[in-house]
Enzyme design. Structure first.
Site, PDB file in Angstrom:
ATOM      1  N   ASP A 111       8.295 -10.268  58.180  1.00  0.00           N
ATOM      2  CA  ASP A 111       7.843 -11.041  59.333  1.00  0.00           C
ATOM      3  C   ASP A 111       6.596 -10.430  59.969  1.00  0.00           C
ATOM      4  O   ASP A 111       6.672  -9.380  60.609  1.00  0.00           O
ATOM      5  CB  ASP A 111       8.988 -11.102  60.346  1.00  0.00           C
ATOM      6  CG  ASP A 111       8.635 -11.832  61.623  1.00  0.00           C
ATOM      7  OD1 ASP A 111       7.658 -12.607  61.603  1.00  0.00           O
ATOM      8  OD2 ASP A 111       9.337 -11.631  62.627  1.00  0.00           O
ATOM      9  N   SER A 114       6.572  -9.747  64.050  1.00  0.00           N
ATOM     10  CA  SER A 114       7.351  -8.713  64.729  1.00  0.00           C
ATOM     11  C   SER A 114       7.057  -7.379  64.057  1.00  0.00           C
ATOM     12  O   SER A 114       6.298  -7.327  63.086  1.00  0.00           O
ATOM     13  CB  SER A 114       8.860  -9.031  64.690  1.00  0.00           C
ATOM     14  OG  SER A 114       9.355  -8.999  63.352  1.00  0.00           O
ATOM     15  N   ASN A 116       9.702  -4.564  63.959  1.00  0.00           N
ATOM     16  CA  ASN A 116      10.899  -3.729  63.794  1.00  0.00           C
ATOM     17  C   ASN A 116      11.671  -4.121  62.545  1.00  0.00           C
ATOM     18  O   ASN A 116      11.681  -5.292  62.155  1.00  0.00           O
ATOM     19  CB  ASN A 116      11.835  -3.863  64.996  1.00  0.00           C
ATOM     20  CG  ASN A 116      11.290  -3.212  66.243  1.00  0.00           C
ATOM     21  OD1 ASN A 116      10.511  -3.814  66.970  1.00  0.00           O
ATOM     22  ND2 ASN A 116      11.701  -1.977  66.491  1.00  0.00           N
ATOM     23  N   TRP A 118      15.537  -4.278  61.157  1.00  0.00           N
ATOM     24  CA  TRP A 118      16.953  -4.184  61.513  1.00  0.00           C
ATOM     25  C   TRP A 118      17.805  -4.929  60.489  1.00  0.00           C
ATOM     26  O   TRP A 118      17.361  -5.904  59.870  1.00  0.00           O
ATOM     27  CB  TRP A 118      17.232  -4.721  62.923  1.00  0.00           C
ATOM     28  CG  TRP A 118      17.004  -6.198  63.108  1.00  0.00           C
ATOM     29  CD1 TRP A 118      15.881  -6.811  63.596  1.00  0.00           C
ATOM     30  CD2 TRP A 118      17.928  -7.256  62.800  1.00  0.00           C
ATOM     31  NE1 TRP A 118      16.042  -8.171  63.606  1.00  0.00           N
ATOM     32  CE2 TRP A 118      17.295  -8.481  63.137  1.00  0.00           C
ATOM     33  CE3 TRP A 118      19.227  -7.291  62.289  1.00  0.00           C
ATOM     34  CZ2 TRP A 118      17.905  -9.723  62.963  1.00  0.00           C
ATOM     35  CZ3 TRP A 118      19.845  -8.522  62.113  1.00  0.00           C
ATOM     36  CH2 TRP A 118      19.196  -9.718  62.447  1.00  0.00           C
ATOM     37  N   TYR A 156      16.232 -12.658  70.673  1.00  0.00           N
ATOM     38  CA  TYR A 156      16.023 -13.803  69.786  1.00  0.00           C
ATOM     39  C   TYR A 156      16.707 -15.001  70.411  1.00  0.00           C
ATOM     40  O   TYR A 156      17.912 -14.962  70.677  1.00  0.00           O
ATOM     41  CB  TYR A 156      16.615 -13.568  68.393  1.00  0.00           C
ATOM     42  CG  TYR A 156      15.875 -12.566  67.558  1.00  0.00           C
ATOM     43  CD1 TYR A 156      14.741 -12.921  66.840  1.00  0.00           C
ATOM     44  CD2 TYR A 156      16.324 -11.254  67.471  1.00  0.00           C
ATOM     45  CE1 TYR A 156      14.066 -11.997  66.066  1.00  0.00           C
ATOM     46  CE2 TYR A 156      15.656 -10.327  66.692  1.00  0.00           C
ATOM     47  CZ  TYR A 156      14.526 -10.702  65.991  1.00  0.00           C
ATOM     48  OH  TYR A 156      13.861  -9.787  65.226  1.00  0.00           O
ATOM     49  N   ASP A 296       1.877 -15.995  61.362  1.00  0.00           N
ATOM     50  CA  ASP A 296       3.257 -15.530  61.494  1.00  0.00           C
ATOM     51  C   ASP A 296       4.108 -16.024  60.333  1.00  0.00           C
ATOM     52  O   ASP A 296       4.503 -17.186  60.293  1.00  0.00           O
ATOM     53  CB  ASP A 296       3.825 -16.027  62.826  1.00  0.00           C
ATOM     54  CG  ASP A 296       5.226 -15.491  63.104  1.00  0.00           C
ATOM     55  OD1 ASP A 296       5.781 -14.803  62.232  1.00  0.00           O
ATOM     56  OD2 ASP A 296       5.758 -15.766  64.192  1.00  0.00           O
ATOM     57  N   THR A 299       7.676 -17.618  61.028  1.00  0.00           N
ATOM     58  CA  THR A 299       7.761 -18.896  61.724  1.00  0.00           C
ATOM     59  C   THR A 299       7.528 -20.014  60.714  1.00  0.00           C
ATOM     60  O   THR A 299       6.560 -19.966  59.958  1.00  0.00           O
ATOM     61  CB  THR A 299       6.695 -18.987  62.837  1.00  0.00           C
ATOM     62  OG1 THR A 299       6.971 -17.992  63.818  1.00  0.00           O
ATOM     63  CG2 THR A 299       6.690 -20.355  63.492  1.00  0.00           C
TER      64      THR A 299
END
Length: 405
Positions: A111, A114, A116, A118, A156, A296, A299
């Site tokens: 992505d 963003s 991070n 996880w 989110y 992005d 998206t």
């Protein structure tokens, strides 16, 4: 002396390697209008917290990006690593990574919106539906796990992914990043991550937008010498298969994927991959000029400023029904293309791309892919990026687009 310099240059180019990452598709995932609504809700939250996550000290970001010093070839290299990606109903593109020793495998969305990484944790509650549906990281099964003792939370949609920050070895296409910090999620919000084809998210934006100022995995790929250039690129196959959903290229440019030259444009604000757009036109009508946009990959739609959103949907004959613009499916093939001029080059979106078809039972509807989340800039998601090869260059702080071969 010159002869030795030439020899050293040749040896450096021969030893370099580009890494390819496969993008996969989940054949069983069905794209519905409900998934679209969830995606829009998550998109609104994603971009309306930008000011909150960028921390400044006397007007200067606390984190200073590494000085890459342009110590890599000035011309795009054909030495790289790449991984094929999966495509889930043109909504999500994801690839496989490993975490821990031995590796535990996860499908993650790469992505650019963003920063991070996880994945779900084995410590999540049995009542957490999204967690139970996906692969879970078990820290006790990894000999390289290190606890940070910190919590994390990323918003989110209407909830937040939360849990613990951990450090472990993260492997991307055989490239092992040592001591990468990531989120071990014990809680995931509502329906945002239920019934999706991927387990977690790997952010590829600038560290300025990373929660807790965590260093993103791509930074460490380059800093640890695992790739030769701080560059990555995407080919996102539209209507791709489980085997051929696209490709993420790490450390260089895959010239086999592009036709002609790449058009580069500078990043205007580091955080998201933000750049200037000269103008956006539809059948000769100027929709926007001198505007800002963000590329992005996380998206699926195209978000436009409010005025442009209304104007565009009116031009394509859209009818507003319960907050969404629908068009008669019979008119789609006759609509003009949308032209986006970036860096002096025109990039085109045909109506078959900016109109999305949904079939539920015996009923088919056609909906505009343009949405409004209340931003003053455009967000060019997979509807646009899927038509072109897109390249993201940390070293020279620029974004590039090229026609696909």
């Amino acid at each position: 002396m010159l002869k030795w310099l030439v020899l050293l240059t040749i040896l450096a180019l021969v030893s370099a390697e580009i890494h390819r990452i496969k993008i996969h598709k989940n054949q069983d995932h069905k794209n519905t209008r409900q998934h679209r609504k969830q995606a829009i809700q998550a998109l609104k939250q994603k971009y309306h917290q930008q000011d909150a996550v960028i921390i400044y000290d006397d007007g200067v970001p606390i984190y200073v990006q590494p000085d890459y010093g342009y110590d890599y070839p000035s011309q795009p290299s054909d030495d790289y690593t790449s991984e094929e990606l999966g495509n889930s109903m043109n909504m999500y593109y994801y690839g496989l990574i490993g975490i821990g020793t031995p590796e535990q495998y996860f499908k993650v969305v790469f992505d650019t919106g963003s920063a991070n990484l996880w994945v779900p944790s084995s410590q999540c509650l049995a009542t957490d539906v999204a967690c139970q549906q996906h692969n879970q990281y078990n820290s006790s099964a990894s000999s390289t796990f290190v606890s940070s003792g910190q919590n994390f939370s990323i918003q989110y949609g209407t909830g937040s992914v939360s849990g613990y920050l951990a450090m472990d070895t993260v492997t991307i296409n055989g490239l092992a990043i040592a001591n990468q910090t990531f989120g071990e999620a014990v809680s995931q919000p509502g329906a945002s991550f239920t019934d999706v084809a991927f387990d977690g998210i790997l952010g590829m934006g600038y560290q300025q937008i990373a929660e807790d100022n965590v260093v993103p995995p791509f930074y460490n790929l380059y800093e640890e010498g695992l790739i030769d250039e701080p560059v990555f690129g995407f080919y996102l196959a539209r209507n791709g298969s489980a085997v051929e959903g696209g490709q993420l290229t790490l450390g260089g440019t895959d010239q086999n994927l592009i036709a002609g030259e790449i058009t580069y444009t500078p990043v205007t604000q580091q955080g998201y991959w933000q750049f200037s757009v000269n103008n956006i036109t539809w059948n000769g009508t100027v929709i926007s000029s001198g505007c800002q946009a963000i590329a992005d990959t996380g998206t699926s739609l195209i978000a436009a400023p409010s005025a442009a959103y209304i104007q565009l949907n009116n031009l394509i004959g859209g009818v507003l029904i319960q907050g969404e613009y629908y068009v008669p499916c019979s008119t789609v093939s006759s609509l003009p293309v949308l032209t986006i001029n970036i860096g002096g080059t025109n990039f085109y979106l045909p109506p078959s791309v900016y109109i999305q078809t949904y079939t539920e039972g015996n009923y088919t509807t056609c909906m505009s892919t343009f949405t409004d989340i209340g931003t003053g800039f455009w967000i060019l998601g997979d509807v646009f990026l899927g038509q072109y090869y897109s390249e993201f260059d940390f070293g020279q702080n620029r974004v590039g687009f090229a026609t696909l071969a």
